[in-house]
Design a protein around this motif. Structure first.
Motif, short mmCIF file in Angstrom:
data_model
loop_
_atom_site.label_atom_id
_atom_site.label_comp_id
_atom_site.label_asym_id
_atom_site.label_seq_id
_atom_site.Cartn_x
_atom_site.Cartn_y
_atom_site.Cartn_z
N SER A 105 0.83 -1.20 0.00
CA SER A 105 0.00 0.00 0.00
C SER A 105 0.87 1.26 0.00
CB SER A 105 -0.91 0.00 1.24
OG SER A 105 -1.61 1.22 1.34
N ARG A 106 0.40 2.27 -0.72
CA ARG A 106 1.15 3.51 -0.76
C ARG A 106 1.15 4.20 0.59
NH1 ARG A 106 -3.59 4.46 -3.57
NH2 ARG A 106 -4.92 6.15 -2.80
N TYR A 107 0.15 3.90 1.42
CA TYR A 107 0.12 4.49 2.75
C TYR A 107 1.23 3.91 3.63
CZ TYR A 107 -4.46 6.08 1.22
OH TYR A 107 -5.49 6.66 0.52
N ALA B 55 4.33 5.71 2.62
CA ALA B 55 4.34 7.07 3.13
C ALA B 55 4.68 7.09 4.62
CB ALA B 55 2.99 7.73 2.88
N LEU B 56 4.11 6.16 5.39
CA LEU B 56 4.40 6.10 6.81
C LEU B 56 5.86 5.74 7.07
CD1 LEU B 56 1.21 4.31 8.22
CD2 LEU B 56 1.90 6.70 8.58
N PHE B 57 6.40 4.85 6.26
CA PHE B 57 7.80 4.46 6.42
C PHE B 57 8.72 5.66 6.18
CE2 PHE B 57 11.77 3.13 4.36
CZ PHE B 57 12.32 2.36 5.38
N VAL B 58 8.46 6.40 5.11
CA VAL B 58 9.27 7.59 4.80
C VAL B 58 9.14 8.62 5.92
CG1 VAL B 58 9.57 9.52 3.19
CG2 VAL B 58 9.15 7.21 2.32
N PHE B 59 7.92 8.80 6.43
CA PHE B 59 7.69 9.79 7.49
C PHE B 59 8.48 9.45 8.74
CE2 PHE B 59 5.23 10.99 11.28
CZ PHE B 59 5.25 12.36 11.14
N PHE B 60 8.36 8.20 9.23
CA PHE B 60 9.05 7.82 10.45
C PHE B 60 10.56 7.77 10.25
CE2 PHE B 60 4.81 6.07 11.54
CZ PHE B 60 4.63 6.76 12.73
N ALA B 61 11.01 7.41 9.04
CA ALA B 61 12.45 7.42 8.77
C ALA B 61 13.00 8.84 8.84
CB ALA B 61 12.73 6.81 7.39
N ALA B 62 12.23 9.81 8.31
CA ALA B 62 12.67 11.21 8.37
C ALA B 62 12.71 11.71 9.81
CB ALA B 62 11.74 12.08 7.52
N ILE B 63 11.68 11.34 10.60
CA ILE B 63 11.65 11.75 12.01
C ILE B 63 12.83 11.15 12.76
CG2 ILE B 63 10.37 11.60 14.16
CD1 ILE B 63 9.23 13.60 12.21
N ALA B 64 13.11 9.87 12.52
CA ALA B 64 14.23 9.21 13.19
C ALA B 64 15.56 9.86 12.82
CB ALA B 64 14.25 7.72 12.82
N GLN B 65 15.72 10.19 11.55
CA GLN B 65 16.96 10.82 11.13
C GLN B 65 17.12 12.20 11.78
OE1 GLN B 65 17.23 11.43 6.93
NE2 GLN B 65 19.38 11.98 6.97
N THR B 66 16.02 12.92 11.94
CA THR B 66 16.08 14.23 12.57
C THR B 66 16.54 14.12 14.01
OG1 THR B 66 14.26 15.01 11.16
CG2 THR B 66 14.77 16.29 13.13
N PHE B 67 16.04 13.12 14.75
CA PHE B 67 16.46 12.94 16.13
C PHE B 67 17.92 12.49 16.21
CE2 PHE B 67 11.88 12.78 17.09
CZ PHE B 67 11.86 13.60 18.21
#
Length: 282
Positions: A207-209, A212-224
């Protein structure tokens, strides 16, 4: 960036005159813009004020005429290079080889292609850009089954078309990648029919969702992770600044001085190569 605001303004005017769906998107864009202004005010005015960083946020770049005049000079230099070698150009990246004291690129991608690759290549580029914009316009304007994705891609491509006329979108790695994404989405949207896109979606197992969730959480993790990542040793000029200003905090440059130019770095005057903006030493 003044160019970004200009590109968005052009996109607002175009999409606002297409259809009710486009006007709805324009309202969403306006809401996002106002939200961004509020967030910017909090980050660069309110927070620095609360932590006593003596923020002096500057908006002088918005009315700076020198940078605009410098663009005209760079365009004139690009035209001279085009006259010198109109057919094949002077060679890739050869504009930056000329020490003009103003910039390494003409702040106009069409002129850059014309002077480095030749007029034929520039005309081909203009032709394909016009075809892409026209097909996206037809898709958005006359295809009743067109969704908001096509309209969003159309806005992105329009903004990109304005941006490459006045800024170095195609010479900076980050904006190169974003430009490639925008153009790839535009070409994909213009080349495929709606039913083909729907068929492709049905054939995708994941699913594209989920993506999208994987990319979102990966970006948040990288930011931390960035908060705990060492970025190497401090430069000599920063060490000298900290010794001289032991009681002061070295806040982010934009908070402290309101500008991100190298000469406005508070540690810049402690470098071996003094800037003309530095106060004279006693």
């Amino acid at each position: 960036s003044r160019t970004a605001w200009l590109g968005l303004l052009v996109s607002f005017c175009v999409v606002g005159s297409i259809s009710w769906q486009a006007r709805k998107l324009a309202r969403y864009l306006l809401a996002v813009t106002l939200t961004g202004i509020v967030v910017w005010f909090c980050l660069f005015v309110c927070i620095p004020g609360l932590i006593n960083s003596q923020s002096t946020v500057s908006i002088r770049i918005l009315g700076e005429v020198n940078s605009i005049e410098a663009r005209f000079s760079l365009w004139a230099e690009a035209v001279q290079l085009i006259r010198a070698a109109p057919l094949l150009g002077v060679g890739p990246m050869h504009f930056s080889a000329v020490n003009n004291g103003l910039g390494a690129h003409p702040h106009n991608f069409i002129l850059q292609v014309a002077c480095e690759w030749g007029v034929v290549a520039a005309l081909a580029l203009i032709f394909f850009i016009c075809i892409l914009v026209w097909r996206l316009f037809i898709e958005v304007r006359f295809n009743k089954e067109s969704d908001g994705v096509a309209l969003s891609v159309f806005v992105a491509v329009l903004t990109w078309c304005v941006g490459i006329q006045l800024d170095g979108y195609m010479v900076v790695p980050s904006t190169q990648v974003l430009s490639a994404v925008v153009l790839a989405l535009g070409v994909s949207r213009a080349a495929q029919k709606s039913q083909l896109i729907a068929k492709a979606r049905n054939e995708i197992n994941i699913s594209r969702y989920v993506v999208a969730l994987f990319v979102f959480f990966a970006a948040i993790a990288q930011t931390f992770v960035l908060f705990f990542t060492p970025f190497g040793q401090a430069e000599d000029r920063e060490i000298k600044w900290r010794i001289t200003h032991s009681e002061e905090h070295l806040w982010p440059r934009y908070w402290q001085l309101g500008w991100i130019g190298p000469e406005d770095d508070p540690t810049f005057c402690f470098d071996a190569k003094k800037s003309p903006h530095c106060p004279p030493t006693k």
